[in-house]
Design a protein around this motif. Structure first.
Motif, short mmCIF file in Angstrom:
data_model
loop_
_atom_site.label_atom_id
_atom_site.label_comp_id
_atom_site.label_asym_id
_atom_site.label_seq_id
_atom_site.Cartn_x
_atom_site.Cartn_y
_atom_site.Cartn_z
N ARG A 96 0.82 -1.22 0.00
CA ARG A 96 0.00 0.00 0.00
C ARG A 96 0.85 1.27 0.00
N TYR A 97 2.14 1.12 0.19
CA TYR A 97 3.00 2.30 0.26
C TYR A 97 3.71 2.61 -1.05
N ASN A 98 3.36 1.91 -2.13
CA ASN A 98 3.91 2.27 -3.44
C ASN A 98 2.81 2.18 -4.49
N GLU A 99 2.95 2.94 -5.55
CA GLU A 99 1.90 3.06 -6.55
C GLU A 99 1.69 1.80 -7.36
N TYR A 100 2.65 0.87 -7.33
CA TYR A 100 2.51 -0.36 -8.09
C TYR A 100 1.95 -1.50 -7.25
N GLY A 101 1.80 -1.27 -5.96
CA GLY A 101 1.19 -2.27 -5.10
C GLY A 101 1.98 -3.56 -4.99
N PHE B 38 20.06 -1.84 5.20
CA PHE B 38 19.46 -0.52 5.01
C PHE B 38 20.38 0.61 5.47
N LEU B 39 21.35 0.32 6.31
CA LEU B 39 22.31 1.36 6.68
C LEU B 39 23.10 1.83 5.46
N GLY B 40 23.17 1.02 4.43
CA GLY B 40 23.85 1.41 3.20
C GLY B 40 22.96 2.12 2.21
N GLY B 41 21.73 2.42 2.62
CA GLY B 41 20.78 3.06 1.72
C GLY B 41 20.67 4.55 1.94
N ASP B 42 19.52 5.10 1.61
CA ASP B 42 19.27 6.53 1.75
C ASP B 42 17.78 6.73 2.00
N PRO B 43 17.35 7.96 2.31
CA PRO B 43 15.94 8.19 2.66
C PRO B 43 14.94 7.79 1.58
N SER B 44 15.36 7.66 0.33
CA SER B 44 14.42 7.25 -0.72
C SER B 44 13.94 5.81 -0.52
N TRP B 45 14.60 5.06 0.34
CA TRP B 45 14.18 3.70 0.62
C TRP B 45 12.96 3.66 1.54
N PHE B 46 12.58 4.81 2.09
CA PHE B 46 11.47 4.90 3.03
C PHE B 46 10.41 5.86 2.51
N THR B 47 9.18 5.65 2.99
CA THR B 47 8.10 6.60 2.77
C THR B 47 7.33 6.69 4.08
N GLN B 48 6.66 7.81 4.30
CA GLN B 48 5.94 8.03 5.57
C GLN B 48 6.85 7.73 6.76
N GLY C 25 12.47 0.63 -1.38
CA GLY C 25 12.66 -0.12 -0.14
C GLY C 25 12.13 -1.53 -0.21
N ALA C 26 10.97 -1.73 -0.86
CA ALA C 26 10.43 -3.09 -1.02
C ALA C 26 11.41 -3.96 -1.79
N SER C 27 12.02 -3.40 -2.82
CA SER C 27 12.99 -4.16 -3.59
C SER C 27 14.24 -4.46 -2.76
N GLU C 28 14.63 -3.51 -1.91
CA GLU C 28 15.82 -3.73 -1.09
C GLU C 28 15.57 -4.78 0.00
N VAL C 29 14.35 -4.82 0.54
CA VAL C 29 14.02 -5.91 1.46
C VAL C 29 14.12 -7.23 0.71
N ARG C 30 13.58 -7.25 -0.51
CA ARG C 30 13.72 -8.45 -1.36
C ARG C 30 15.19 -8.83 -1.54
N ALA C 31 16.01 -7.83 -1.82
CA ALA C 31 17.43 -8.09 -2.06
C ALA C 31 18.11 -8.69 -0.84
N ALA C 32 17.69 -8.25 0.35
CA ALA C 32 18.28 -8.78 1.58
C ALA C 32 17.94 -10.25 1.78
N PHE C 33 16.69 -10.62 1.49
CA PHE C 33 16.24 -12.00 1.70
C PHE C 33 16.62 -12.94 0.55
N LEU C 34 16.71 -12.43 -0.66
CA LEU C 34 16.75 -13.28 -1.85
C LEU C 34 17.85 -14.33 -1.86
N PRO C 35 19.12 -14.00 -1.57
CA PRO C 35 20.15 -15.06 -1.63
C PRO C 35 19.85 -16.24 -0.73
N ALA C 36 19.37 -15.96 0.48
CA ALA C 36 19.07 -17.06 1.41
C ALA C 36 17.88 -17.87 0.92
N VAL C 37 16.87 -17.20 0.36
CA VAL C 37 15.71 -17.93 -0.16
C VAL C 37 16.12 -18.86 -1.30
#
Length: 257
Positions: free
Chosen positions: A58-63, A215-225, A233-245
């Motif tokens: 709900r926090y991005n326009e592409y859902g 996320f410490l390696g990111g910037d404020p654009s990774w967050f909203t509200q 940010g959603a993609s970066e969360v994906r990136a954090a989990f993806l190798p282990a998955v």
């Protein structure tokens, strides 16, 4: 297990509807065997539990949210991840149970009716809302109670392994950007204590995914509200989990990922 669980509650715009129709159609096709029947023992299932770190559509326009992107990347939005999703390696499906705003006490409810058939992995992110709702100012045993309740949930969760994510810090370690009505000299040690609890439990039930460090390696654009994952940010969360998955998928299903 109904693949329609990838659909979030609430109103959807036309772009979101088209993306979901394509996602569900492709997922159904990939889950069919040569005779046109689903074969649960061959389908890798990604379960998501917890809060808005995983339920941020709900926090991005592409859902979109991280679980969707892990199962099937949106190649138009994120071309750098083309071919780096579960669908690229075989049949997969998503059972999305995480819910924006969830606290540790909500996890048991999210797991109601859970059925596990075949290879699977569970993603869990929890703790941020517990901090906001009071544990940031904890001066007693609140975080210990958090540990006990999270431990109880993980102990009874019938999915292994569990990939347990740390809580990220939207201030990037800068106390001058504190958004809580709590003195950072109290809040930050409690934040660190919570992530230490998560690290300890992750070693017991599966693997730690250090979203905080990522996320410490990111910037404020990774967050909203202020505190929610943006589209990036959603993609970066994906990136954090993806190798282990992908590693779990390889171990359980065979074949290089």
């Amino acid at each position: 297990m109904d693949i329609s669980t990838v659909v979030n509650n609430g109103e959807l715009d036309d772009g979101r509807r088209r993306w979901l129709r394509t996602f569900v159609a492709c997922t159904t096709a990939m889950a069919m065997d040569a005779f046109g029947a689903t074969s649960p023992s061959r389908i890798f299932t990604l379960f998501t539990f917890g809060d808005s770190i995983l339920d941020c559509a709900r926090y991005n326009e592409y859902g979109v949210h991280p679980g969707q992107l892990i199962v099937r990347n949106d190649d138009c939005l994120f071309p750098g991840f083309k071919g780096r999703d579960l669908f690229s390696f075989g049949p997969a499906q998503l059972d999305h149970r995480a819910q924006d705003g969830a606290l540790v006490d909500d996890l048991r409810r999210q797991a109601r009716g859970l059925q596990v058939a075949g290879p699977a992995v569970a993603l869990v992110t929890i703790g941020g809302n517990d901090l906001i709702e009071g544990l940031a100012a904890d001066r007693g045993e609140g975080i210990e109670r958090f540990r006990q309740r999270l431990d109880a949930f993980l102990r009874t969760l019938p999915v292994r392994p569990v990939l347990l994510g740390t809580v990220y810090d939207p201030t990037f370690g800068d106390d001058s950007r504190n958004f809580l009505n709590v003195d950072p000299r109290i809040a930050r040690p409690n934040f660190n204590r919570m992530n230490q609890v998560i690290k300890e439990l992750a070693s017991r039930y599966g693997q730690l995914i250090d979203i905080h460090q990522h996320f410490l390696g990111g910037d404020p654009s990774w967050f909203t509200q202020t505190i929610e994952p943006s589209l990036r940010g959603a993609s970066e969360v994906r990136a954090a989990f993806l190798p282990a998955v992908l590693k779990v998928r390889d171990e359980q299903c065979g074949g290089a990922a």
